[in-house]
Every structure is written in structure tokens, then in C-alpha cells.
Design a protein around this motif. Structure first.
Motif, PDB file in Angstrom:
ATOM      1  N   TYR A 285      20.858 -24.757 -40.354  1.00 34.37           N
ATOM      2  CA  TYR A 285      19.644 -25.369 -40.780  1.00 34.37           C
ATOM      3  C   TYR A 285      19.391 -26.541 -39.873  1.00 34.37           C
ATOM      4  CZ  TYR A 285      20.507 -22.888 -45.074  1.00 34.37           C
ATOM      5  OH  TYR A 285      20.619 -21.841 -46.094  1.00 34.37           O
ATOM      6  N   GLU A 286      20.375 -27.114 -38.819  1.00 28.83           N
ATOM      7  CA  GLU A 286      20.100 -28.158 -38.068  1.00 28.83           C
ATOM      8  C   GLU A 286      20.780 -28.022 -36.800  1.00 28.83           C
ATOM      9  OE1 GLU A 286      19.818 -32.224 -39.454  1.00 28.83           O
ATOM     10  OE2 GLU A 286      19.967 -31.588 -41.732  1.00 28.83           O
ATOM     11  N   PRO A 287      20.602 -26.960 -36.121  1.00 29.13           N
ATOM     12  CA  PRO A 287      21.210 -26.769 -34.847  1.00 29.13           C
ATOM     13  C   PRO A 287      21.091 -27.741 -33.951  1.00 29.13           C
ATOM     14  CG  PRO A 287      19.317 -25.092 -35.037  1.00 29.13           C
ATOM     15  CD  PRO A 287      19.446 -26.029 -36.284  1.00 29.13           C
ATOM     16  N   GLU A 288      20.172 -28.475 -33.903  1.00 26.43           N
ATOM     17  CA  GLU A 288      19.887 -29.814 -32.843  1.00 26.43           C
ATOM     18  C   GLU A 288      20.812 -30.712 -33.192  1.00 26.43           C
ATOM     19  OE1 GLU A 288      17.120 -28.147 -34.188  1.00 26.43           O
ATOM     20  OE2 GLU A 288      16.701 -29.742 -35.854  1.00 26.43           O
ATOM     21  N   ALA A 289      21.133 -31.057 -34.688  1.00 24.07           N
ATOM     22  CA  ALA A 289      21.910 -32.059 -35.085  1.00 24.07           C
ATOM     23  C   ALA A 289      23.300 -31.676 -34.554  1.00 24.07           C
ATOM     24  CB  ALA A 289      21.714 -32.209 -36.700  1.00 24.07           C
ATOM     25  N   LEU A 290      23.716 -30.507 -34.757  1.00 21.69           N
ATOM     26  CA  LEU A 290      25.119 -29.950 -34.456  1.00 21.69           C
ATOM     27  C   LEU A 290      25.215 -30.516 -32.815  1.00 21.69           C
ATOM     28  CD1 LEU A 290      27.941 -28.587 -35.168  1.00 21.69           C
ATOM     29  CD2 LEU A 290      26.808 -26.568 -34.731  1.00 21.69           C
ATOM     30  N   THR A 291      24.500 -29.862 -32.015  1.00 20.94           N
ATOM     31  CA  THR A 291      24.351 -30.275 -30.739  1.00 20.94           C
ATOM     32  C   THR A 291      24.534 -31.464 -30.312  1.00 20.94           C
ATOM     33  OG1 THR A 291      23.035 -28.216 -30.357  1.00 20.94           O
ATOM     34  CG2 THR A 291      23.320 -29.397 -28.493  1.00 20.94           C
ATOM     35  N   GLU A 292      23.683 -32.424 -31.028  1.00 22.10           N
ATOM     36  CA  GLU A 292      23.591 -33.694 -30.822  1.00 22.10           C
ATOM     37  C   GLU A 292      25.479 -34.333 -30.942  1.00 22.10           C
ATOM     38  OE1 GLU A 292      20.129 -36.005 -31.645  1.00 22.10           O
ATOM     39  OE2 GLU A 292      21.520 -37.597 -32.691  1.00 22.10           O
ATOM     40  N   ARG A 293      25.616 -34.155 -32.245  1.00 18.37           N
ATOM     41  CA  ARG A 293      27.112 -34.336 -32.455  1.00 18.37           C
ATOM     42  C   ARG A 293      28.158 -34.115 -31.859  1.00 18.37           C
ATOM     43  NH1 ARG A 293      27.273 -34.851 -39.166  1.00 18.37           N
ATOM     44  NH2 ARG A 293      24.997 -35.603 -39.457  1.00 18.37           N
ATOM     45  N   LEU A 294      28.120 -32.931 -31.368  1.00 17.30           N
ATOM     46  CA  LEU A 294      28.876 -32.417 -30.523  1.00 17.30           C
ATOM     47  C   LEU A 294      28.829 -33.183 -28.905  1.00 17.30           C
ATOM     48  CD1 LEU A 294      28.839 -28.522 -30.995  1.00 17.30           C
ATOM     49  CD2 LEU A 294      30.728 -29.920 -31.803  1.00 17.30           C
ATOM     50  N   ARG A 295      27.960 -33.419 -28.546  1.00 18.02           N
ATOM     51  CA  ARG A 295      27.807 -34.180 -27.375  1.00 18.02           C
ATOM     52  C   ARG A 295      28.342 -35.583 -27.512  1.00 18.02           C
ATOM     53  NH1 ARG A 295      22.215 -34.391 -26.727  1.00 18.02           N
ATOM     54  NH2 ARG A 295      22.068 -32.362 -26.644  1.00 18.02           N
ATOM     55  N   GLU A 296      28.295 -36.340 -28.741  1.00 18.44           N
ATOM     56  CA  GLU A 296      28.502 -37.377 -29.070  1.00 18.44           C
ATOM     57  C   GLU A 296      30.268 -37.622 -29.108  1.00 18.44           C
ATOM     58  OE1 GLU A 296      26.941 -38.777 -32.874  1.00 18.44           O
ATOM     59  OE2 GLU A 296      24.826 -39.174 -31.894  1.00 18.44           O
ATOM     60  N   ALA A 297      30.791 -36.551 -29.626  1.00 20.78           N
ATOM     61  CA  ALA A 297      32.125 -36.448 -30.004  1.00 20.78           C
ATOM     62  C   ALA A 297      32.874 -35.968 -28.686  1.00 20.78           C
ATOM     63  CB  ALA A 297      32.424 -35.476 -31.083  1.00 20.78           C
ATOM     64  N   GLY A 298      32.333 -35.272 -27.824  1.00 21.93           N
ATOM     65  CA  GLY A 298      32.705 -34.882 -26.754  1.00 21.93           C
ATOM     66  C   GLY A 298      32.757 -35.852 -25.436  1.00 21.93           C
TER      67      GLY A 298
END
Length: 171
Positions: A158-171
């Protein structure tokens, strides 16, 4: 050793001799006795004389009731069971051992809605490797790791861009 004669009114432990066994009045080996608690029984003379029979059983009960904690013969190191779960009872409030073990494993207290599941189904097997953290909030009773995978799948869907953004913030 005492002589074999036993007289009425004589006491042995908590027993008081009332007389010979009325069913066998000529027998010198059986006596009708009353315990201090009121129980009346027929007892063999040798058991009275040797001290093998000191009460009807009330003596043991009274002795055990007076013992507390590690003085009691059934003491298991502050552990008790309730419905198969091990409870820690030594000092402080009673707690379930599996919850304490999981809190140590996590390094924090369990949160509201979290529960501990025994993988092999044995409620008294509280080894850390046999315990899983489960969360009760939607959907009920699933492993936290499964819920994380589910959440990741929902975000991908439902929100692939939000997942990508969260992974970038976490990593």
C-alpha cells in the motif's frame, strides 16, 4: 525397653489408652486409644511402646502447617505451579517464571498486549529458546516476527515509498 504391660490412662505421644480392644478383650496386644484431637482407634501395643505410632496423623499435619518457606519439606526453592505454569514465590509478588525469563531475554518489561508462548507446549519448560514473544493486538495471538513481516508486506503493497523511506532512515 519398657515392660509389655500397658494400663488405662497411660499416654504415648498424643495417644491416651482407654482400655483393651473391646472386640478382643483377652488380647494383650491391641488397645483402644484416643488421640488429643479426639480420634479413637485400636492400636497394637508394640507400635505404642516403640513410638512408631504417636498420633492419628494430626501431629504430622500440625508440624507441617507450622513450617514456612524453606523449612517445609515440600519447598522447591520458591517455585510453585498453577495450571502447569511455574510461579516464583520467593520474596515479592508472585510472578510467572516464563514472563520473567522473557523479560530478561528482551532486556525490558513486557508491554501491554504482549504474552509469552511456550513453543513445545510444555508450560513448565521455561528455557529462553522455548519461549516466543506474542502480541495480542490485531490479529490476535501471532508471533511478533510474523507481525513485522506482515507489516512490511502491507507497506510494500500500500505504501512502498514509505517503506523505502523508513528503511533509508533506519539504515
Amino acid at each position: 525397653m519398657r515392660s509389655k504391660s500397658i494400663s488405662q490412662g497411660e499416654t504415648f505421644g498424643r495417644w491416651t489408652v482407654l482400655g483393651r480392644d473391646p472386640e478382643r478383650p483377652n488380647s494383650k496386644s491391641r488397645y483402644r486409644c484416643r488421640c488429643e484431637c479426639g480420634t479413637v482407634r485400636v492400636i497394637y501395643a508394640n507400635r505404642l511402646l516403640t513410638g512408631h505410632c504417636r498420633s492419628c496423623g494430626c501431629l504430622r499435619g500440625d508440624t507441617l502447617r507450622s513450617m514456612k518457606g524453606n523449612q517445609h519439606p515440600n519447598w522447591k526453592g520458591g517455585k510453585a505451579t498453577l495450571n502447569g505454569y511455574v510461579q516464583l514465590t520467593a520474596g515479592g509478588p508472585v510472578r510467572y517464571e516464563h514472563r520473567v525469563v522473557m523479560e530478561r531475554k528482551l532486556g525490558r518489561k513486557l508491554r501491554k498486549g504482549e504474552s509469552v508462548h511456550h513453543i513445545n507446549g510444555l508450560r513448565d519448560d521455561n528455557r529462553p529458546e522455548n519461549l516466543e514473544l506474542w502480541a495480542k493486538y490485531q490479529p490476535a495471538g501471532q508471533r511478533v516476527t510474523d507481525k513485522c513481516d506482515w507489516a512490511e508486506e502491507i507497506l510494500k503493497r500500500y505504501e512502498p515509498e514509505a517503506l523505502t523511506e523508513r528503511l533509508r532512515e533506519a539504515g
